[in-house]
Design a protein around this motif. Sequence first.
Motif, short mmCIF file in Angstrom:
data_model
loop_
_atom_site.label_atom_id
_atom_site.label_comp_id
_atom_site.label_asym_id
_atom_site.label_seq_id
_atom_site.Cartn_x
_atom_site.Cartn_y
_atom_site.Cartn_z
N ALA A 97 2.89 4.08 -9.69
CA ALA A 97 1.45 3.99 -9.62
C ALA A 97 1.13 5.64 -9.26
O ALA A 97 -0.14 5.80 -8.79
CB ALA A 97 1.07 3.45 -8.31
N PHE A 98 1.92 6.48 -10.05
CA PHE A 98 1.59 8.04 -9.80
C PHE A 98 0.45 8.12 -10.36
O PHE A 98 -0.15 9.08 -9.78
CB PHE A 98 2.76 8.72 -10.42
N PHE B 170 0.80 -1.08 -0.08
CA PHE B 170 -0.06 -0.10 0.04
C PHE B 170 0.73 1.37 -0.03
O PHE B 170 1.18 2.07 0.85
CB PHE B 170 -1.08 -0.02 1.23
N PRO B 171 1.39 1.51 -1.12
CA PRO B 171 2.34 2.67 -1.08
C PRO B 171 2.03 4.15 -0.91
O PRO B 171 2.59 4.80 -0.19
CB PRO B 171 3.09 2.55 -2.65
N TRP B 172 0.78 4.21 -1.20
CA TRP B 172 0.08 5.56 -1.02
C TRP B 172 -0.35 5.52 0.49
O TRP B 172 -0.35 6.76 1.06
CB TRP B 172 -1.02 5.87 -2.02
N LEU C 297 -1.56 13.10 -3.24
CA LEU C 297 -0.42 13.91 -3.48
C LEU C 297 -0.22 14.82 -2.48
O LEU C 297 0.94 15.29 -2.35
CB LEU C 297 -0.99 14.60 -4.85
N LYS C 298 -1.35 15.22 -1.90
CA LYS C 298 -1.02 16.26 -0.54
C LYS C 298 -0.27 15.56 0.40
O LYS C 298 0.70 16.21 1.17
CB LYS C 298 -2.43 16.40 -0.04
N TRP D 229 9.90 1.16 -2.31
CA TRP D 229 8.43 1.98 -2.14
C TRP D 229 8.50 3.17 -2.95
O TRP D 229 7.56 3.57 -3.49
CB TRP D 229 8.52 2.30 -0.65
N LEU D 230 9.66 3.91 -2.87
CA LEU D 230 9.47 5.10 -3.96
C LEU D 230 9.63 4.70 -5.29
O LEU D 230 8.71 5.35 -6.36
CB LEU D 230 10.76 5.79 -3.58
#
Length: 397
Positions: free
Chosen positions: A233-234, A205-207, A242-243, A226-227
């Motif tokens: 998945a951007f 769950f990277p985000w 994004l915030k 992770w990065l």
Amino acid sequence: MKQILLAYLFVSLLGIAALSLLSYGHGPGYVYLYWRNWQVQTSLWILAALLVTISFVMHMLWYAVTRYLNREQRKKQRVFSFHHLHPYEQLAVVWLLNASQDQRDFIQQSFAQSGLLKDIIHARLSWGQQDFDEALKSLNQSNPMAFELAELQRIEVYLSQQDGQQALTHLEFLNQHELSPWLFKVKSAYEQRLTKLWGQFALKFPWLYLRSTQYGHLEQNTKTLWLEQLLLAFEQADQEDLKYLQQRYIDLSEEIFKRDYTVKLLWLKLLFKMPEMSAEHEALAVHLLEQQFNQDVFYLWFQQQLLRQNPDYEIINQQISLWEEKYTAVPVLTFAKWHVLQAAGRVEEAQQLLALYPDDVRMSYLRIKSALQGQDELQQQLNQVFESNANFIDTRI
């Protein structure tokens, strides 16, 4: 050994109590022993203590000899069945071969009498068989004294169920929970296990990991992965994601400059995708280029400068000139500088650059493009040939 010591202590206390009652009002007693030419005169108390000491020493000698002989015998023993092994040897084999599922019944039987670990072991085995409901049920019944172990297993279940929110809640709780005193001896192993679970969560769950309230959970390799996941998945990120990403960078901005080069490069690529972070992107890019020249980093910096509404070509040219002084014989800097001078209207200075690096494909492209000035059709064909080059992505500005 512990049982023997406790038994002797218990018998000694009983003996002391009995002798104290019998000696009350009559003194400690008197003992006279005569054997051949040996005579012993003492009190009953001393004789009793001497007998207990001799018994204890003999018992310890017998215990040591027995253990030694048994150990030597087991070295020579030929094993034909798993069940002939000593229980601790069976558990060691299961651990070494990671055979917990193959020996499920044996493990459950081994821990059946353990009020501390029975339910957690059952949950672990159920989790291995993908029976997540049964695993959670067992964990809810587990001993409170083994709370940390149950929580670690519960997080693994939630990760397997793809329940990121529950996993995050329990990870954050454990992260601020004070470890039970009985686990201090294995504190480092516990922390490593918790760090590994944070890594699994971040990659799944990277985000969602961005919404954790504390940072610094990930190992170096996991942080890089992770990065990379965030980059891949951007496009799936919403404004809230994004915030949180922007806030995470702002919170860690000072630390990021001290991180591994690969981590900083990945952050730079993420910042490039967020126009509102252009100032942070430029600062990080300049920092990386001051460390060492990296063509990808330079392209990201240069593209960002050109994407501005009103590019300041003079400042761009000055910065490139500084890097030319620091990094000699780097054709891509001259290639970029030619575009800057042309955009700034300094055509003569741009033309002087064309004599440099005669063997570089980028500069050859510029020389041909300059020679075909005014011949739009031929320039278009030249661009098509140049863009079909396998290295075009690496050379495109």
